[in-house]
Enzyme design. Structure first.
Site, PDB file in Angstrom:
ATOM      1  CB  THR A  89      -6.980  -3.811  -6.923  1.00  0.00           C
ATOM      2  OG1 THR A  89      -6.286  -2.572  -6.722  1.00  0.00           O
ATOM      3  CG2 THR A  89      -6.175  -4.927  -6.324  1.00  0.00           C
ATOM      4  N   GLY A 119     -11.702  -8.777  -1.449  1.00  0.00           N
ATOM      5  CA  GLY A 119     -10.306  -9.015  -1.816  1.00  0.00           C
ATOM      6  C   GLY A 119      -9.421  -7.977  -1.177  1.00  0.00           C
ATOM      7  CB  CYS A 120      -6.002  -7.606  -0.712  1.00  0.00           C
ATOM      8  SG  CYS A 120      -6.303  -8.932   0.440  1.00  0.00           S
ATOM      9  CB  ILE A 121      -6.738  -2.281  -1.671  1.00  0.00           C
ATOM     10  CG1 ILE A 121      -8.237  -2.246  -1.433  1.00  0.00           C
ATOM     11  CG2 ILE A 121      -6.450  -1.061  -2.512  1.00  0.00           C
ATOM     12  CD1 ILE A 121      -8.851  -3.035  -0.419  1.00  0.00           C
TER      13      ILE A 121
END
Ligand SMILES: Cc1cc2nc3c(=O)[nH]c(=O)nc-3n(C[C@H](O)[C@H](O)[C@H](O)COP(=O)(O)OP(=O)(O)OC[C@H]3O[C@@H](n4cnc5c(N)ncnc54)[C@H](O)[C@@H]3O)c2cc1C
Lengths: 105, 416
Positions: free
Chosen positions: B199, A103-105
């Site tokens: 995240t 995924g992305c950060i």
């Protein structure tokens, strides 16, 4: 490392059900993997996405995100959600036997 | 021989790289040319404060050229395309620039038109973004006139610049309406495509808890397919709906469109594939990139751009000298998170270590992952550092490119 049996073969998966060794995957496994995700029949567009995921993984070492899939696979994001409801990138990755797309950060 | 260094973009990364490189080389050794499309340098972290009238739009902008040192040539024109194989850049005004070394620092583009309905009816009226100066200013007027109802904050998809900024917006909105004695008549909902508030797990738990403490609802795994301004609804691809009276939307981000027009320079989203440790692009050895324009797996943040600057300048010099590159960038990021009521918290992390509690930069220092007044003052002071230390390319005392580990507590050492 957990294992599971797909199409009569034992394969290694992680806790979230992603293949840890994509070379253990064969096309014969896809229908059974799809069924576990609630997809009864794999249509041509499903296969377009699955093969695209495999190819991207081989070239780049990670599966594409939904957005990148929508831009490059020839299947729109809207259609992706119809084909692989609830998270196309993750579900298509499980069916295609590749690790969870980074995924992305 | 005089080396020709061309830098694309005069924002955070382009400006600090140009200034540092200018110090590195005499004018006989290298020419430095910087290109940008306009002359308005926005201090982007300040955009968060504009909607709440905590900063005036004028206070956070300066002319780009004034931030560049002497003997740096500045050209104002949009970039048309790069020809990496010909070592050449084409500008929209017709100028052609030949380079020996190219630095790409053109940041990320906002792509609101890629989400159905987002720029349709209601855009700029009840559907806003604070990621641009015009957007933040229009939102300020909208919030000032808001008399209660549903305020929704929506991140369409990752990656975005400063991934904590939308959370900070939610915290400040809670403060803003409490301060105006109308918090009871405002529902605040935070809608994210992620499976949690953030995240990284430890910080996600802490930040999720802070939303709950403030009575802010959290909707996760929501992939926005459509923004219906007229009907006041966000609609996800899997057909869930979130109603709103005012929506604050963080649009899709991509690289700049010219990257897509430059053969071999970008990826599917127009970001520049870049070595995460050396910052050399994967397209050509004489092309380097830093900041939001790259695809490196670090936050798209000014602090990241700043730390990358050290390694980038070192590697441009090594490349020119024909030496091996230094692969030392570790993904270090350092962000203040404004939490409202005059407080903020600090997070510090890199490619391998997620944001952890403790202190920065060592055991004595600013508290990490914990709200404090000191961190809020740090965040406010940062604007001064930005113009006077970060852009000119001076070192900020105590804040280096490598992430410090002393002072951090790992999850194992955390008491439950
Ligand atoms: C609301 C908000 C809050 C933020 N808060 C923080 C924070 O608290 N802390 C933090 O560390 N970071 C924060 N950031 C992120 C930070 O501002 C960016 O990561 C940083 O500015 C990136 O620098 P850059 O040089 O890569 O890009 P930019 O500074 O955006 O510069 C890119 C430049 O390229 C130019 N350009 C682009 N395309 C072209 C073209 N075709 N032709 C010519 N020129 C072009 C642009 O005009 C621009 O000047 C925030 C960002 C936003 C939006």
């Amino acid at each position: 490392m957990p294992t599971k049996t797909v199409a009569g073969t034992t394969v290694e998966v992680n806790d979230e059900g992603f293949f840890t060794d994509p070379s253990q995957w064969t096309e014969e496994m896809a229908p059974e993997l799809a069924e576990a995700e609630g997809i009864d029949t794999l249509t041509d567009p499903h296969w377009t996405v699955i093969r695209f995921m495999r190819q991207e993984f081989e070239e780049k070492g990670t599966g594409p995100t939904v957005r990148a899939l929508g831009k490059t696979s020839g299947v729109t994001v809207k259609e992706l959600y119809q084909l692989f409801p609830k998270g196309p990138a993750k579900i298509a990755a499980r069916v295609a036997g590749i690790p969870k797309p980074r995924g992305c950060i | 021989m005089t080396h020709r260094i061309v830098i694309l973009g005069a924002g955070t990364g382009g400006t600090l790289a140009a200034n540092r490189l200018r110090r590195e080389y005499s004018t006989d050794e290298a020419t430095i040319t910087v290109v940008d499309q306009d002359d308005v340098h926005v201090y982007q972290p300040g955009l968060l404060f504009v909607p709440f009238a905590l900063a005036r739009p004028d206070d956070i902008v300066r002319p780009r050229q004034d931030q560049l040192h002497d003997h740096i040539e500045y050209i104002q024109s949009p970039i048309e395309a790069v020809e990496p194989d010909a070592d050449r850049v084409h500008l929209t005004d017709g100028t052609v620039l030949d380079f020996d070394v190219l630095v790409v620092a053109t940041g990320a583009a906002l792509l609101p038109e890629e989400t159905e309905g987002l720029t349709g009816p209601g855009w700029g009226e009840k559907v806003h973004t604070f990621y641009t100066l015009e957007g933040a200013t229009a939102l300020r007027d909208s919030l000032a006139a808001f008399d209660g109802g549903r305020l929704v904050i929506n991140v369409v998809d990752m990656p975005i610049k400063c991934p904590v900024a939308p959370l900070e917006f939610a915290f400040l909105a809670d403060w803003f309406f409490t301060d105006r004695k109308m918090r009871d008549s405002v529902d605040i909902t935070y809608v994210t495509p992620l499976d949690a508030a953030f995240t990284k797990p430890v910080a996600a738990k802490r930040l999720g808890g802070m939303l709950a403490e403030r009575g802010i609802d959290l909707v996760t795994e929501f992939n926005t397919g459509e923004v219906d301004g007229e009907g006041g609804r966000l609609v996800s691809y899997d057909e869930r709906e979130v109603p709103f009276d005012v929506a604050v939307v963080i649009p899709l981000h991509g690289g700049q469109p010219y990257v897509g027009r430059s053969p071999g320079l970008g990826d599917a989203l127009d970001f520049v594939p870049t070595d995460p440790h050396t910052l050399q692009s994967q397209s050509r050895p004489n092309v380097f990139a830093l900041g939001d324009a790259t695809n490196v797996p670090a936050s798209k943040a000014g602090s990241v751009t700043h730390f990358e600057g050290d390694v980038l300048v070192e590697n441009v010099s090594r490349f020119i000298a024909g030496e091996e590159l230094d692969a030392s960038y570790d993904g270090h990021a350092n962000c203040f998170i404004e939490t409202g009521f005059g407080k903020a918290m600090l997070i510090d992390f890199n490619y391998d270590t997620e944001p952890l509690p403790g202190h920065f930069p060592s055991k004595v220092g600013m508290p990490l992952l914990k709200e404090s007044r000191a961190n809020h003052l740090g965040k406010l002071m940062f604007q001064w550092f930005y113009w006077h230390a970060l852009l000119p390319g001076r070192d900020i005392p105590g804040i280096g490119p490598d992430m410090p580990t002393t002072g951090k507590r790992s999850p194992e050492s955390e008491s439950p």
